[in-house]
Design a protein around this motif. Structure first.
Motif, mmCIF file in Angstrom:
data_model
loop_
_atom_site.group_PDB
_atom_site.id
_atom_site.type_symbol
_atom_site.label_atom_id
_atom_site.label_comp_id
_atom_site.label_asym_id
_atom_site.label_seq_id
_atom_site.Cartn_x
_atom_site.Cartn_y
_atom_site.Cartn_z
ATOM 1 N N SER A 2 61.403 14.960 -3.309
ATOM 2 C CA SER A 2 62.580 14.098 -3.373
ATOM 3 C C SER A 2 63.248 13.887 -2.016
ATOM 4 N N THR A 111 71.900 10.420 -16.011
ATOM 5 C CA THR A 111 70.629 9.838 -15.573
ATOM 6 C C THR A 111 69.974 10.686 -14.469
ATOM 7 N N SER A 112 70.798 11.400 -13.681
ATOM 8 C CA SER A 112 70.213 12.247 -12.629
ATOM 9 C C SER A 112 69.473 13.433 -13.229
ATOM 10 N N LEU A 115 65.999 12.886 -14.437
ATOM 11 C CA LEU A 115 64.954 12.628 -13.439
ATOM 12 C C LEU A 115 64.067 13.867 -13.298
ATOM 13 N N HIS B 101 66.464 6.831 -7.425
ATOM 14 C CA HIS B 101 65.703 7.367 -8.557
ATOM 15 C C HIS B 101 64.192 7.271 -8.302
ATOM 16 N N ARG B 105 61.635 10.355 -8.133
ATOM 17 C CA ARG B 105 60.415 10.337 -8.955
ATOM 18 C C ARG B 105 59.155 10.328 -8.086
ATOM 19 N N ASP B 143 66.089 0.746 -14.794
ATOM 20 C CA ASP B 143 65.854 2.137 -14.391
ATOM 21 C C ASP B 143 64.892 2.831 -15.357
#
Lengths: 270, 298
Positions: A2, A111-112, A115, B101, B105, B143
């Motif tokens: 990341s 939403t984080s 992930l 994001h 990912r 998303d």
């Protein structure tokens, strides 16, 4: 994987915050130190006032413990490092750390957390942003104090200032880590702020009153984090290794609690 | 074939409150699965368990053959999620959020984001604080879909979207299904999922009430049909029409039917009386299914 996206975004989100706080902290530092020449010249009048203060009051306003407020180091300690600076840094640091729980509470992390990143990694990167922002503020303080001291002929060594600023950073990180841990345990911003703030105030009062010689507080003095933020000692001889160790250990322990807590509970939906 | 989602006796308590009470669920890979129930039935709880945002109190759960608790990041790399209550950081633009994001990912989306933004007429370059609820939801849809995940978990996905965008959304769901992806779609109304889902499960008070193919379920669905005539015939004339459960006169010049199953016989029966207008409403799920299934638990 990341590339510290969470860390980078957390810092980038606080750019304006950092500029505002840097200006505020630097401004107060400059303002306080700028009075040094007139303060020094009125030493006799001021001495009389200070001598008449009770020891506990002297201690609470950062003039206890045998500090000579008319020495450069005593002046810096009482006017900047003992009270005003930690107050500002702790408000900022605790606020930024508690914002993680605040984001969770408002559903901004939903939403984080969905992930492909571990919760601990996400919280860890947010913590690094707290350290970076707190450290940056202390660095700004260091530069502001150094520059203003030079300008008004306040004689203090670079090394002394460095130790004092490093102690301030460690103190900020330790209470910010407590805030992070309280937030990670509960997912509530208000609790994260309250726990760290109450501890900070209690710690300040305990150390100040213990230094003023009030017996009841002397026995718990070494338990107080502010006792290990011994700024006069830092300015005179550098920060004692034991104090550094205590502040680092408390920060690490609180961070450990935060990382443990975030991984074992339900996350708030907002 | 291995299931996309397999839950056995899945239970979730929040203190004394029971949100899920021994849920058994099988969703096949490549299936579009509708998960329907009234608000508070446990749909969002189930969805948040799939993503390891919540931890189950009991039972077992496997998603894409993985354990959400222990294989979290590996699993979530293959999942796209649209929360029902979508909160996005107000300061960021859609493009920044989607970029972050994608980076977490570890995927390069190429032109996929712009392609989806064009399809949904989404504004990627304004901060999300400036966008309306519907426009923020478009960012959420992008998303969820952009990285072409194996499993799409969509909680009340079309809430806040206008009808044209809903249509585009349904097309996107069908495309995902055609590509062999699994879509898990929740809603509090059957209408939202019946056009897209192959199978539907109905949840109530944390328990599965019924699970069936959409067409089979619709055939059994009880709904109200009101017909207006220039001169209303007697309700008794329709009492024996197949599928008509009850019938009553409504003022002025109307007849209200409660209909179960296909509508053909009723339409044939009313045609000779010259109907002027016809209005059908889907009753809420409690009425539609729970009464039908003997009141469920209640």
């Amino acid at each position: 994987m990341s590339d510290f996206i969470v860390l980078r975004r957390a810092i980038s989100d606080r750019r304006r915050w950092l500029i505002g706080w840097s200006l505020g902290v630097a401004g107060l530092v400059v303002l306080n130190i700028a009075f040094w020449p007139s303060f020094r010249d009125k030493a006799d009048d001021m001495n009389e006032i200070i001598d008449n203060m009770p020891d506990s009051v002297k201690s609470l306003v950062g003039m206890g413990g045998g500090v000579d407020p008319f020495s450069p180091v005593g002046y810096l300690s009482s006017q900047v490092y003992a009270f005003m600076l930690p107050l500002l840094l702790l408000i900022g640091g605790i606020g930024v750390a508690a914002a993680v729980a605040g984001d969770e509470e408002r559903g901004l992390l939903e939403t984080s957390f969905a992930l492909p990143i571990r919760r601990r990694r996400l919280l860890g990167e947010r913590w690094l942003s707290v350290m970076a922002l707190g450290g940056a503020l202390c660095l700004v303080t260091f530069v502001a104090v150094l520059a203003t001291a030079r300008a008004v002929d306040l004689d203090v060594g670079v090394g002394s200032l460095w130790w004092a600023s490093a102690s301030a950073a460690l103190l900020t990180w330790s209470f910010a880590a407590v805030s992070l841990a309280a937030g990670a345990l509960t997912g509530r911003r208000s609790i994260a702020i309250a726990v760290a703030s109450v501890l900070a105030v209690a710690s300040y009062v305990v150390t100040s009153l213990a230094d003023a010689g009030i017996g009841a507080f002397r026995s718990v003095r070494s338990l107080s984090l502010f006792t290990h933020y011994d700024v006069l000692h830092s300015l005179q001889q550098g920060t004692p290794p034991w104090s550094l160790l205590v502040l680092v250990a408390v920060t690490a322990a609180a961070l450990g609690v935060a990382l443990w807590a975030i991984d074992r509970r339900d996350l708030r939906a907002g | 074939m291995e299931s996309a989602i397999s839950a056995r006796g899945l239970t979730k308590h929040f203190g004394a409150a029971v949100a899920l009470d021994g849920l058994d669920l099988e969703v096949a890979r490549g299936e579009v699965f509708g998960f329907v129930g009234p608000n508070g039935a446990g749909k969002t709880t189930t969805i948040r368990l799939l993503l390891d945002l919540l931890r189950p109190t009991g039972g077992s759960l496997s998603v894409l053959g993985l354990d959400p608790r222990h294989d979290g990041p590996t699993l979530r790399r293959r999942v796209g999620y649209l929360p029902g209550d979508l909160n996005l950081p107000a300061r960021l633009t859609g493009r920044q959020l989607l970029g972050d994001h994608a980076a977490v990912r570890g995927v390069d989306l190429g032109g996929r984001v712009d392609e989806l933004a064009e399809r949904f007429d989404a504004d990627l370059d304004r901060s999300m604080g400036e966008l309306s609820l519907g426009n923020r939801r478009k960012i959420g849809v992008i998303d969820a879909f952009a990285h072409r995940p194996d499993l799409l978990v969509l909680d009340e996905p079309t809430g806040g979207l206008d009808p044209l965008v809903q249509q585009e959304f349904r097309a996107l769901v069908r495309e995902a299904a055609d590509e062999g992806r699994t879509v898990f779609l929740s809603s509090h109304v059957l209408d939202e999922v019946q056009h897209t889902a192959d199978r539907v499960a109905v949840l109530r008070a944390g328990r599965l009430v019924v699970e069936d193919r959409v067409d089979a379920l619709l055939a059994r669905l009880r709904r109200a049909v009101t017909v207006r005539f220039s001169t209303a015939p007697s309700p008794q004339a329709f009492a024996t029409v197949p599928g008509v459960v009850s019938v009553q006169a409504v003022e002025p010049d109307g007849v209200r039917f409660e209909l179960e199953g296909v509508a053909g016989p009723l339409l044939a029966a009313i045609a000779p009386y010259g109907p002027l207008d016809l209005h059908a409403t889907e009753p809420d799920l409690e009425d539609a299914f729970l009464g039908f299934y003997g009141g469920g638990r209640g």
